[in-house]
Design a protein around this motif. Structure first.
Motif, PDB file in Angstrom:
ATOM      1  N   LYS A  29      28.395  50.335  40.236  1.00 15.01           N
ATOM      2  CA  LYS A  29      28.754  51.653  39.902  1.00 15.01           C
ATOM      3  C   LYS A  29      30.483  51.618  39.901  1.00 15.01           C
ATOM      4  O   LYS A  29      31.025  52.223  38.932  1.00 15.01           O
ATOM      5  N   GLU A  30      30.971  50.967  41.001  1.00 12.68           N
ATOM      6  CA  GLU A  30      32.500  51.052  41.111  1.00 12.68           C
ATOM      7  C   GLU A  30      33.083  50.221  40.118  1.00 12.68           C
ATOM      8  O   GLU A  30      34.033  50.584  39.518  1.00 12.68           O
ATOM      9  N   GLU A  48      24.935  49.330  30.044  1.00 10.33           N
ATOM     10  CA  GLU A  48      25.737  50.640  29.731  1.00 10.33           C
ATOM     11  C   GLU A  48      25.592  50.794  28.168  1.00 10.33           C
ATOM     12  O   GLU A  48      25.913  49.893  27.553  1.00 10.33           O
ATOM     13  N   THR A  74      41.243  48.476  44.323  1.00  8.48           N
ATOM     14  CA  THR A  74      39.783  48.928  45.421  1.00  8.48           C
ATOM     15  C   THR A  74      40.480  48.839  46.915  1.00  8.48           C
ATOM     16  O   THR A  74      41.116  48.082  47.299  1.00  8.48           O
ATOM     17  N   ASP A 131      40.751  53.579  29.798  1.00  9.67           N
ATOM     18  CA  ASP A 131      41.574  55.212  29.629  1.00  9.67           C
ATOM     19  C   ASP A 131      43.195  55.108  29.955  1.00  9.67           C
ATOM     20  O   ASP A 131      43.758  55.909  29.955  1.00  9.67           O
ATOM     21  N   SER A 180      43.359  59.343  40.025  1.00 13.48           N
ATOM     22  CA  SER A 180      43.419  59.341  38.584  1.00 13.48           C
ATOM     23  C   SER A 180      44.464  60.345  38.102  1.00 13.48           C
ATOM     24  O   SER A 180      44.837  61.135  38.841  1.00 13.48           O
ATOM     25  N   ILE A 229      32.045  49.449  37.042  1.00 14.82           N
ATOM     26  CA  ILE A 229      31.667  50.111  35.767  1.00 14.82           C
ATOM     27  C   ILE A 229      32.691  50.934  35.545  1.00 14.82           C
ATOM     28  O   ILE A 229      33.465  51.450  34.606  1.00 14.82           O
ATOM     29  N   GLU A 230      32.881  51.982  36.591  1.00 10.49           N
ATOM     30  CA  GLU A 230      33.573  53.002  36.685  1.00 10.49           C
ATOM     31  C   GLU A 230      35.329  52.587  36.478  1.00 10.49           C
ATOM     32  O   GLU A 230      36.147  52.904  35.758  1.00 10.49           O
ATOM     33  N   ALA A 231      35.703  51.522  36.962  1.00 10.20           N
ATOM     34  CA  ALA A 231      36.759  50.705  36.917  1.00 10.20           C
ATOM     35  C   ALA A 231      37.134  50.454  35.607  1.00 10.20           C
ATOM     36  O   ALA A 231      38.330  50.621  35.147  1.00 10.20           O
ATOM     37  N   ARG A 284      35.845  51.519  32.935  1.00 12.86           N
ATOM     38  CA  ARG A 284      36.104  52.924  32.094  1.00 12.86           C
ATOM     39  C   ARG A 284      37.543  53.388  32.479  1.00 12.86           C
ATOM     40  O   ARG A 284      38.438  53.858  31.441  1.00 12.86           O
ATOM     41  N   ARG A 285      38.239  53.181  33.843  1.00 14.00           N
ATOM     42  CA  ARG A 285      39.366  53.814  33.999  1.00 14.00           C
ATOM     43  C   ARG A 285      40.270  52.996  33.415  1.00 14.00           C
ATOM     44  O   ARG A 285      41.552  53.511  32.921  1.00 14.00           O
TER      45      ARG A 285
END
Lengths: 89, 224
Positions: free
Chosen positions: B120-121, B35, B137, B131, B178, B123-125, B127-128
């Motif tokens: 993907k999940e 990434e 999950t 944030d 979210s 990496i998304e987690a 980022r969240r």
């Protein structure tokens, strides 16, 4: 301390203990296979962007898979030995 | 312990990897380094090293294993939340492993993902969590419910004071939405969602979205 030291041991000196076996599996081959799965997925993503790097990844993954296989063979041999020992006694 | 050799762009999302198995840490590092905006600042083999490295490198997110020799992931999460409250903690655990999710939530973890989840999940987690959001999950929710069913540690009922709107926000949060999604669903601004969350946390006496989620599930405010 890194638990990677705690790999499957083939000393045959200790009696069969399911609890210890589960622990050794968790710290040994299960972690190795988890890492292989992770690295394969990364390699798949890299394949499109940088095939040469992906090829390098595959070499590492192959070596990790061989190490996992060695671990499983060691375990299988040990369990067989334990089985023979128990049949005799 | 492997500190990052370089510290490039300020906008990189800084991650600390905590796992007691070097092969897994290495695989996670390779995954995250794919990434462009993520930087692995350090790796720790146990909870104690994780806390020390988090203090040194101020990561945005700590990717934390639960079961480890020495200080485990639950205790490390508790220490981190106390010593580095700005750091997000994302628990990455193996399915079927004997780990106490309820305790990890109570310790202040922000998110829970399975090692078996897709990259993907995960990496998304990350980022969240960076944030300031939380997530569990779906396959872990089932385990969480099982744990809650077996426990009865007397969480008080505290949601009687919630307004109807706050209850709606809590329900959406507990369903894993979210802030953006909640704002869209309820046709309110993201800022309003944050205000509602502040009130909800204070009324429920919780410190994180994950704890609020746990409360909502336990009190059957949502069905999962």
């Amino acid at each position: 301390m890194d638990s990677d030291d705690n790999r499957l041991k083939d000393d045959g000196s200790q009696p069969f203990d399911p609890e210890r076996l589960a622990h050794e599996l968790h710290d040994g081959v299960i972690q190795e296979v988890s890492a292989i799965v992770l690295r394969l997925e990364t390699c798949q993503r890299r394949l499109r962007m940088d095939p040469e790097a992906a090829d390098g990844d595959l070499e590492i993954i192959k070596e990790q898979a061989r190490a996992a296989l060695r671990g499983l063979r060691t375990l299988s041999a040990r369990l067989r030995k334990e089985g023979q020992h128990e049949t005799r006694s | 312990m492997k500190p990052a050799a370089d510290l490039p762009g300020e906008r990189c999302l800084r991650v600390l990897i905590v796992d007691d198995h070097a092969v897994v840490r290495q695989a996670l590092r390779v995954m995250l380094e794919m990434e462009a905006d993520m930087l692995v600042v350090a790796e720790a083999p146990d909870g104690e090293a994780a806390v020390a490295l988090a203090r040194t490198y101020s990561p945005d997110v700590v990717l934390m294993d639960i079961r480890m020799e020495g200080m485990d992931g639950v205790s490390a999460t508790r220490e981190l939340r106390e010593q580095c409250p700005e750091v997000g903690v994302l628990i990455l655990t193996a399915f079927g492993e004997d780990s106490n999710l309820t305790q990890a939530i109570q310790a202040g973890a922000h998110g829970f993902m399975l090692k078996e989840s897709s990259q993907k999940e995960v990496i998304e987690a990350i980022r969240r969590v960076a944030d300031g959001e939380s997530l569990i999950t779906p396959s872990l929710l089932r385990r969480l419910l099982d744990e809650l069913a077996q426990r009865n540690d007397g969480m008080e009922v505290r949601h009687a004071d919630l307004t109807e709107r706050e209850l709606e926000v809590l329900k959406s949060l507990a369903q894993g939405l979210s802030n953006n999604e909640i704002a869209k669903d309820l046709v309110i601004s993201k800022k309003t969602v944050k205000t509602h969350l502040g009130h909800i946390f204070s009324k429920l006496d919780v410190e994180s979205r994950a704890q609020a989620m746990l409360y909502a599930i336990r009190e059957k405010i949502v069905e999962v």
